[in-house]
Design a protein around this motif. Structure first.
Motif, mmCIF file in Angstrom:
data_model
loop_
_atom_site.group_PDB
_atom_site.id
_atom_site.type_symbol
_atom_site.label_atom_id
_atom_site.label_comp_id
_atom_site.label_asym_id
_atom_site.label_seq_id
_atom_site.Cartn_x
_atom_site.Cartn_y
_atom_site.Cartn_z
ATOM 1 N N PRO A 86 0.841 -1.198 0.000
ATOM 2 C CA PRO A 86 0.000 0.000 0.000
ATOM 3 C C PRO A 86 0.876 1.247 0.000
ATOM 4 C CG PRO A 86 0.055 -0.989 2.194
ATOM 5 C CD PRO A 86 0.953 -1.816 1.324
ATOM 6 N N LEU A 120 -6.528 1.518 4.522
ATOM 7 C CA LEU A 120 -7.309 0.487 3.814
ATOM 8 C C LEU A 120 -6.896 -0.908 4.286
ATOM 9 C CD1 LEU A 120 -9.383 0.166 1.465
ATOM 10 C CD2 LEU A 120 -7.428 -0.085 -0.056
ATOM 11 N N ASP A 125 -3.916 6.805 3.036
ATOM 12 C CA ASP A 125 -5.242 6.228 2.792
ATOM 13 C C ASP A 125 -5.129 4.725 2.547
ATOM 14 O OD1 ASP A 125 -6.567 8.585 3.103
ATOM 15 O OD2 ASP A 125 -6.657 9.057 0.955
ATOM 16 N N SER A 126 -4.099 4.357 1.821
ATOM 17 C CA SER A 126 -3.918 2.937 1.500
ATOM 18 C C SER A 126 -3.561 2.125 2.735
ATOM 19 C CB SER A 126 -2.842 2.765 0.441
ATOM 20 O OG SER A 126 -3.050 3.677 -0.607
ATOM 21 N N LYS A 143 -11.060 9.653 -0.525
ATOM 22 C CA LYS A 143 -9.966 8.714 -0.262
ATOM 23 C C LYS A 143 -9.257 8.353 -1.563
ATOM 24 C CE LYS A 143 -10.622 7.349 4.200
ATOM 25 N NZ LYS A 143 -11.335 8.581 4.601
ATOM 26 N N TYR A 182 -6.602 5.631 -2.918
ATOM 27 C CA TYR A 182 -5.860 4.414 -2.622
ATOM 28 C C TYR A 182 -4.872 4.101 -3.736
ATOM 29 C CZ TYR A 182 -9.885 3.732 0.458
ATOM 30 O OH TYR A 182 -10.857 3.893 1.395
#
Lengths: 329, 272
Positions: free
Chosen positions: A82, A90, A86-87, A117, A119
């Protein structure tokens, strides 16, 4: 929520020396995100965006891909990394929500553009796979694919048809125009919405075509999600059959677009939850509801959570080639 | 591999048939002989059906008509089975099927000319492009039933045309509950001895409107008969507070007849 993700064994996450550079709002990562591993690797140059209806499972798709749980040792995917805050969140959601057998919160409707968001994931494929299948005699260079998904929080298709002036939609579309690859997700059980999708998609493709790509053509991956569901599972080995028969109008729209020379499309069968068992494969999903738009479920057995087909469309969008290994369950 | 729909008039034994599949005795032998087939339920709904099947088939828990708990097409149960077929020679063959059970009202309304939006949703669900075929279970014979079925298939054929499925949707037209003494001998050649003989108008309509490669005639029995030399139905009527229902007569002798054959043909286009 604290950031406990880095401790997940085998994710290679902490090794990402410079991920902080990418932690705020960067849309796509083209390289140098992981100096140790990408020094000699080939970065795919595709910019990919994810689109789909509200319940198509975009966030779950990205979360499952980011978490990449219980990967088979035979999988051509080395790891999924990621990129950005944001990732990371996640992956946390994947761990703290999906993996506890809970349901991801629907993305709130119409958040401000700046709060959307963003990602980004970086997928590394194994050397062996690459050597054996793709680039003969060019040495051990792992291949990295990047994918970016902005979490559009509206009703994408109906907004396209009815609220084309909506500023959030405009910003989202603007962002999609930069992409060379579009990952178009549909809930396979939501085939009652075929006509709406076809009309929305047609409008979207027209917008895409207004901005021409300089070097290459655009690709659209038509990915049917939730293929762990029995009615979809029986045809998961025939993704084009599955997509064209369940969504005939949407399929025709893509065919017409391709025929016009605007780009290429292909079909994929995917499942963020996957199956349990190989001899008697059962969906690893407990159904909460079913309606016209599709199904909602939660993971039935988080310990044996293994998604399938998630990387295949991304690989195709990046390279234009289909890698059968990635379609395997 | 494929999607199958089970349709037919009210009370034609659709749900009982599916319960029989779900409850297929895998460990114990059927009537003392090892079955050629093994069946495994592949999703929650099917596992639940298998649990209920014991009550349905052994204890005769009366089945409510499917329509009472199905308000729209999304409520339709979606069962899934893996069927393993042991061959005398070579590897066993495997089928994975997803099967949906439709309320009988849909079939009957088609003959009565009743049309509403719910009704057409059900029909559309049967004729979707990814549906390999329909198992049509019929239960009655005689001129009244013949006229009704004929009207239904006339309408059905028009719909096949409308949805462009005439040439790629298989129909297994099947006489259900063939343990009944009057029709048990007809099971051997159901096309001639059941359909042509007892439902002639229906038979002619089907022959005229459905391409030969897409229609086959079958007879099946979920309960079966007692024995080769004792062809009395292995089924008794049980009277409960809400009417009569069929129960297996001798559990140990349970030997369903021809339940897999129509599914195999619907899925593969080949005779088993």
């Amino acid at each position: 929520m604290n950031r406990s993700i880095g401790s997940v064994p085998g994710r290679g996450y902490k090794n990402c020396k410079s991920f902080k550079e990418f932690s705020s709002g960067s849309r796509i990562v083209m390289g140098n995100n992981d100096s140790d591993n990408t020094l000699n690797s080939q970065q795919s140059s595709a910019a990919i965006r994810v689109v789909g209806d509200r319940s198509a499972g975009k966030t779950t798709y990205m979360a499952s891909l980011a978490r990449w749980p219980n990967a088979s040792p035979d999988s051509p995917v080395e790891r999924v990394l990621p990129i950005g805050e944001d990732s990371e969140k996640l992956v946390e959601s994947a761990q703290n929500i999906l993996e506890q057998g809970l349901e991801l919160e629907p993305t709130p409707l119409y958040t401000e553009v700046t709060k959307v968001k963003d990602y980004t994931l970086s997928i590394t494929l194994k050397n062996k796979f690459k050597l054996g299948r793709l680039r003969f005699g060019r040495g051990l260079k792992p291949m990295t694919l990047n994918i970016n998904c902005k979490d559009y929080s509206g009703e994408f298709f109906s907004d396209l048809l009815q609220q084309s002036m909506n500023p959030q939609l405009q910003a989202y579309l603007e962002d999609c125009l930069e992409a060379s690859g579009i990952l178009f997700l549909v809930d396979g059980m939501g085939n009652g919405k075929d006509r709406e999708y076809a009309r929305g998609l047609e409008k979207f493709l027209i917008k895409l075509d207004q901005v021409s790509m300089e070097l290459s053509q655009r690709r659209v991956a038509f990915a049917v999600t939730k293929c762990e569901q029995s009615e979809l599972w029986v045809n998961h080995e025939k993704p084009t059959f599955l997509a064209s028969k369940r969504f005939p109008q949407t399929y025709k729209t893509l065919e017409a677009w391709q025929k016009d020379g605007s780009g290429a499309f292909d079909c994929f069968a995917t499942s963020a939850f996957g199956m349990v068992g190989t001899k008697y494969p059962k969906p690893n999903a407990k159904r909460l509801s079913r309606e016209r738009g599709g199904v909602t479920s939660i993971i039935e057995d988080p310990k044996r959570w293994r998604p399938f087909g998630l990387v295949a469309p991304i690989y195709w969008l990046s390279t234009g080639k289909r890698q059968p290994e990635l379609d395997k369950v | 591999m494929g999607n199958i729909r089970v349709i037919g008039p009210r009370g034609s034994g659709k749900t009982t048939y599916l319960a029989g599949l779900a409850y297929w005795p895998t460990e114990q032998n059927q009537a003392g002989k090892k079955s050629r087939f093994a069946i495994q339920p592949l999703n929650q709904e099917t596992t639940k059906l298998a649990e209920n099947a014991e009550n349905i088939i052994m204890d005769g828990k009366s089945l409510e008509p499917t329509i009472t708990h199905v308000r729209n097409i999304y409520d339709l149960p979606s069962y899934s089975f893996k069927i393993e077929i042991n061959k005398r020679l070579g590897e066993p063959e495997e089928l994975i099927l997803a099967v949906r059970d439709h309320p009988g009202e849909m079939f009957d309304n088609l003959g009565n000319g009743i049309k509403d939006s719910l009704h057409s949703e059900f029909l559309e669900e049967c004729l979707g492009g990814d549906v390999a075929g329909c198992l049509v279970l019929l239960t009655d014979w005689g001129s009244k039933a013949d006229r009704h079925y004929k009207r239904v298939f006339n309408q059905f054929a028009n719909l096949l045309e409308k949805y462009d499925r005439t040439h790629d949707l298989r129909l297994a037209i099947t006489m259900s509950k063939c343990e009944r003494g009057e029709i048990w001998p007809g099971r051997i050649d159901p096309e001639i001895d059941l359909f042509n003989l007892h439902l002639p108008e229906t038979y002619r309509t089907l022959c005229a409107k459905v391409p030969e490669k897409n229609r086959r005639f079958f007879a099946l029995s979920t309960f079966g008969v007692l024995d080769r030399n004792d062809p009395r139905p292995n089924r008794v009527e049980q009277w409960g507070t809400d009417g009569s229902s069929a129960v297996l007569r001798k559990e140990k002798k349970w030997k369903p007849f021809n339940m897999i054959e129509p599914l195999y043909w619907l899925s593969t286009g080949k005779r088993l």
